[in-house]
Design a protein around this motif. Structure first.
Motif, PDB file in Angstrom:
ATOM      1  N   VAL A 182      38.981  16.833   8.053  1.00 18.33           N
ATOM      2  CA  VAL A 182      39.337  16.520   9.432  1.00 18.33           C
ATOM      3  C   VAL A 182      39.562  17.816  10.217  1.00 18.33           C
ATOM      4  CG1 VAL A 182      41.022  15.376  10.915  1.00 18.33           C
ATOM      5  CG2 VAL A 182      40.245  14.248   8.832  1.00 18.33           C
ATOM      6  N   ALA A 183      40.180  18.812   9.603  1.00 22.33           N
ATOM      7  CA  ALA A 183      40.407  20.094  10.285  1.00 22.33           C
ATOM      8  C   ALA A 183      39.078  20.731  10.691  1.00 22.33           C
ATOM      9  CB  ALA A 183      41.196  21.037   9.381  1.00 22.33           C
ATOM     10  N   GLN A 184      38.101  20.740   9.802  1.00 20.84           N
ATOM     11  CA  GLN A 184      36.775  21.287  10.123  1.00 20.84           C
ATOM     12  C   GLN A 184      36.134  20.483  11.246  1.00 20.84           C
ATOM     13  OE1 GLN A 184      35.252  20.763   6.151  1.00 20.84           O
ATOM     14  NE2 GLN A 184      35.121  22.972   5.823  1.00 20.84           N
ATOM     15  N   PHE A 185      36.246  19.181  11.138  1.00 20.20           N
ATOM     16  CA  PHE A 185      35.662  18.307  12.139  1.00 20.20           C
ATOM     17  C   PHE A 185      36.286  18.549  13.514  1.00 20.20           C
ATOM     18  CE2 PHE A 185      35.850  14.327  14.504  1.00 20.20           C
ATOM     19  CZ  PHE A 185      34.497  14.138  14.722  1.00 20.20           C
TER      20      PHE A 185
ATOM     21  N   LYS B 204      34.662  19.745  17.545  1.00 27.08           N
ATOM     22  CA  LYS B 204      34.665  18.894  18.729  1.00 27.08           C
ATOM     23  C   LYS B 204      34.640  19.741  19.998  1.00 27.08           C
ATOM     24  CE  LYS B 204      37.056  15.159  19.183  1.00 27.08           C
ATOM     25  NZ  LYS B 204      38.073  14.116  19.231  1.00 27.08           N
ATOM     26  N   VAL B 205      33.922  19.264  20.995  1.00 24.76           N
ATOM     27  CA  VAL B 205      33.835  19.967  22.267  1.00 24.76           C
ATOM     28  C   VAL B 205      35.220  20.094  22.893  1.00 24.76           C
ATOM     29  CG1 VAL B 205      32.874  19.877  24.595  1.00 24.76           C
ATOM     30  CG2 VAL B 205      31.462  19.228  22.631  1.00 24.76           C
ATOM     31  N   SER B 206      35.944  18.973  22.962  1.00 25.72           N
ATOM     32  CA  SER B 206      37.290  19.002  23.523  1.00 25.72           C
ATOM     33  C   SER B 206      38.297  18.703  22.423  1.00 25.72           C
ATOM     34  CB  SER B 206      37.445  17.963  24.634  1.00 25.72           C
ATOM     35  OG  SER B 206      38.792  17.904  25.052  1.00 25.72           O
ATOM     36  N   GLN B 207      39.252  19.576  22.276  1.00 27.31           N
ATOM     37  CA  GLN B 207      40.273  19.387  21.255  1.00 27.31           C
ATOM     38  C   GLN B 207      41.605  18.960  21.871  1.00 27.31           C
ATOM     39  OE1 GLN B 207      40.301  22.939  18.839  1.00 27.31           O
ATOM     40  NE2 GLN B 207      38.110  22.830  18.521  1.00 27.31           N
TER      41      GLN B 207
ATOM     42  N   GLU C  64      39.548  -0.431   7.158  1.00 28.49           N
ATOM     43  CA  GLU C  64      40.570  -1.289   6.538  1.00 28.49           C
ATOM     44  C   GLU C  64      41.528  -1.885   7.563  1.00 28.49           C
ATOM     45  OE1 GLU C  64      44.328  -0.958   3.428  1.00 28.49           O
ATOM     46  OE2 GLU C  64      42.782   0.602   3.395  1.00 28.49           O
ATOM     47  N   HIS C  65      41.903  -1.100   8.551  1.00 26.65           N
ATOM     48  CA  HIS C  65      42.910  -1.550   9.523  1.00 26.65           C
ATOM     49  C   HIS C  65      42.302  -1.995  10.857  1.00 26.65           C
ATOM     50  CE1 HIS C  65      46.145  -0.426   6.857  1.00 26.65           C
ATOM     51  NE2 HIS C  65      45.510   0.710   6.632  1.00 26.65           N
ATOM     52  N   ARG C  66      40.979  -1.973  10.942  1.00 22.61           N
ATOM     53  CA  ARG C  66      40.253  -2.426  12.138  1.00 22.61           C
ATOM     54  C   ARG C  66      40.751  -1.713  13.400  1.00 22.61           C
ATOM     55  NH1 ARG C  66      37.104  -6.807  11.514  1.00 22.61           N
ATOM     56  NH2 ARG C  66      37.507  -7.569  13.620  1.00 22.61           N
ATOM     57  N   ILE C  67      40.778  -0.378  13.313  1.00 20.60           N
ATOM     58  CA  ILE C  67      41.197   0.444  14.444  1.00 20.60           C
ATOM     59  C   ILE C  67      40.081   1.416  14.801  1.00 20.60           C
ATOM     60  CG2 ILE C  67      43.674   0.225  14.037  1.00 20.60           C
ATOM     61  CD1 ILE C  67      43.612   2.911  12.604  1.00 20.60           C
ATOM     62  N   ARG C  68      40.142   1.939  16.010  1.00 19.65           N
ATOM     63  CA  ARG C  68      39.084   2.821  16.500  1.00 19.65           C
ATOM     64  C   ARG C  68      39.527   4.262  16.701  1.00 19.65           C
ATOM     65  NH1 ARG C  68      36.428  -1.133  21.045  1.00 19.65           N
ATOM     66  NH2 ARG C  68      35.908  -2.815  19.610  1.00 19.65           N
ATOM     67  N   TYR C  69      40.822   4.521  16.627  1.00 17.45           N
ATOM     68  CA  TYR C  69      41.352   5.861  16.891  1.00 17.45           C
ATOM     69  C   TYR C  69      42.397   6.228  15.856  1.00 17.45           C
ATOM     70  CZ  TYR C  69      39.173   4.817  21.317  1.00 17.45           C
ATOM     71  OH  TYR C  69      38.261   4.457  22.272  1.00 17.45           O
ATOM     72  N   LEU C  70      42.341   7.480  15.400  1.00 19.88           N
ATOM     73  CA  LEU C  70      43.315   7.987  14.439  1.00 19.88           C
ATOM     74  C   LEU C  70      43.853   9.336  14.914  1.00 19.88           C
ATOM     75  CD1 LEU C  70      41.752   7.509  10.876  1.00 19.88           C
ATOM     76  CD2 LEU C  70      43.882   6.532  11.728  1.00 19.88           C
ATOM     77  N   PRO C  71      45.147   9.401  15.154  1.00 20.39           N
ATOM     78  CA  PRO C  71      45.732  10.720  15.422  1.00 20.39           C
ATOM     79  C   PRO C  71      45.714  11.560  14.140  1.00 20.39           C
ATOM     80  CG  PRO C  71      47.189   8.947  16.140  1.00 20.39           C
ATOM     81  CD  PRO C  71      46.109   8.325  15.311  1.00 20.39           C
ATOM     82  N   VAL C  72      45.596  12.855  14.328  1.00 18.64           N
ATOM     83  CA  VAL C  72      45.667  13.797  13.215  1.00 18.64           C
ATOM     84  C   VAL C  72      47.009  14.500  13.358  1.00 18.64           C
ATOM     85  CG1 VAL C  72      44.594  15.754  12.058  1.00 18.64           C
ATOM     86  CG2 VAL C  72      43.168  14.093  13.295  1.00 18.64           C
TER      87      VAL C  72
ATOM     88  N   ARG D 125      54.649  16.839  11.585  1.00 23.19           N
ATOM     89  CA  ARG D 125      55.214  15.943  12.605  1.00 23.19           C
ATOM     90  C   ARG D 125      54.726  16.243  14.018  1.00 23.19           C
ATOM     91  NH1 ARG D 125      59.947  13.256  10.131  1.00 23.19           N
ATOM     92  NH2 ARG D 125      60.419  12.560  12.235  1.00 23.19           N
ATOM     93  N   GLN D 126      53.558  16.871  14.109  1.00 21.81           N
ATOM     94  CA  GLN D 126      52.979  17.197  15.407  1.00 21.81           C
ATOM     95  C   GLN D 126      51.542  16.682  15.451  1.00 21.81           C
ATOM     96  OE1 GLN D 126      53.049  21.358  16.321  1.00 21.81           O
ATOM     97  NE2 GLN D 126      51.936  21.099  18.225  1.00 21.81           N
ATOM     98  N   VAL D 127      51.173  16.041  16.565  1.00 25.55           N
ATOM     99  CA  VAL D 127      49.805  15.559  16.746  1.00 25.55           C
ATOM    100  C   VAL D 127      48.942  16.757  17.121  1.00 25.55           C
ATOM    101  CG1 VAL D 127      48.286  14.004  18.010  1.00 25.55           C
ATOM    102  CG2 VAL D 127      50.634  13.297  17.503  1.00 25.55           C
ATOM    103  N   ILE D 128      47.923  17.025  16.295  1.00 26.89           N
ATOM    104  CA  ILE D 128      47.050  18.176  16.551  1.00 26.89           C
ATOM    105  C   ILE D 128      45.646  17.762  16.973  1.00 26.89           C
ATOM    106  CG2 ILE D 128      48.333  19.702  15.013  1.00 26.89           C
ATOM    107  CD1 ILE D 128      45.955  19.301  12.995  1.00 26.89           C
ATOM    108  N   GLY D 129      45.369  16.468  16.913  1.00 25.84           N
ATOM    109  CA  GLY D 129      44.039  16.012  17.301  1.00 25.84           C
ATOM    110  C   GLY D 129      43.948  14.504  17.265  1.00 25.84           C
ATOM    111  N   MET D 130      42.784  14.020  17.704  1.00 24.05           N
ATOM    112  CA  MET D 130      42.510  12.583  17.686  1.00 24.05           C
ATOM    113  C   MET D 130      41.060  12.411  17.254  1.00 24.05           C
ATOM    114  SD  MET D 130      43.823   9.485  18.695  1.00 24.05           S
ATOM    115  CE  MET D 130      44.740   9.497  20.221  1.00 24.05           C
TER     116      MET D 130
END
Length: 160
Positions: free
Chosen positions: A4-7, A11-14, A99-107, A111-116
């Motif tokens: 995920v970090a490499q991905f 990304k164009v916008s982080q 598995e959870h039928r979701i479209r977005y995952l925070p990274v 305890r800090q959101v660093i990406g989506m």
């Protein structure tokens, strides 16, 4: 298979867009439209409180005939947030989303959101990885001596 970090680095916008739990749903949807994203991280007193998506809006505002201007985000957000860490793979993200039928995952890290990561992002990445594999196999089959080195850069093998 990328982490995920490499991905996220590719990304164009982080930027991770956020809204406050007390903000109106209308304001949150306006941010999503302006920023061309389908989800926002919801914060409350500077901490992760949830996630709000276009799907939440459609199901909890439009279908229930509520006012988006009078409803706070906290009333429609998902408070139970599924997330991944930067060390996890893109395949693991796809598994969680499926598995959870979701479209977005925070990274999240420390305890800090660093990406989506969105399902669209992951599918695009998966297609790129498959195209690279196909090119490598075609070169191998044709015996032209090219192969993908690190980071997908093509190099030529010496044939003696």
């Amino acid at each position: 298979m990328a982490s995920v970090a490499q991905f996220l680095r590719s990304k164009v916008s982080q930027t991770v867009w956020t809204t406050e739990a007390s903000a109106s749903v209308y304001d949150a949807i306006a941010i999503m439209a302006y920023r061309k994203v389908g989800a926002l991280i919801v914060a409350h007193q500077g901490r992760l409180a949830g996630i709000v998506t276009e799907r939440d809006y459609a199901r909890k505002i439009v279908l229930m005939e509520r006012s988006s201007r009078d409803t706070p985000v906290r009333d429609i957000m998902s408070a139970e947030v599924r997330y991944v860490g930067p060390h996890q793979t893109t395949d693991e993200c796809m598994a969680v989303m499926t598995e959870h039928r979701i479209r977005y995952l925070p990274v999240i890290t420390a305890r800090q959101v660093i990406g989506m990561v969105s399902i669209g992002d992951l599918i695009k990445n998966q297609i790129a990885e498959q195209e690279l594999t196909i090119r490598q196999l075609e070169h191998y089959i044709h015996g032209d001596g090219f192969h993908a080195g690190r980071n997908g850069v093509q190099t030529q093998s010496a044939q003696l």
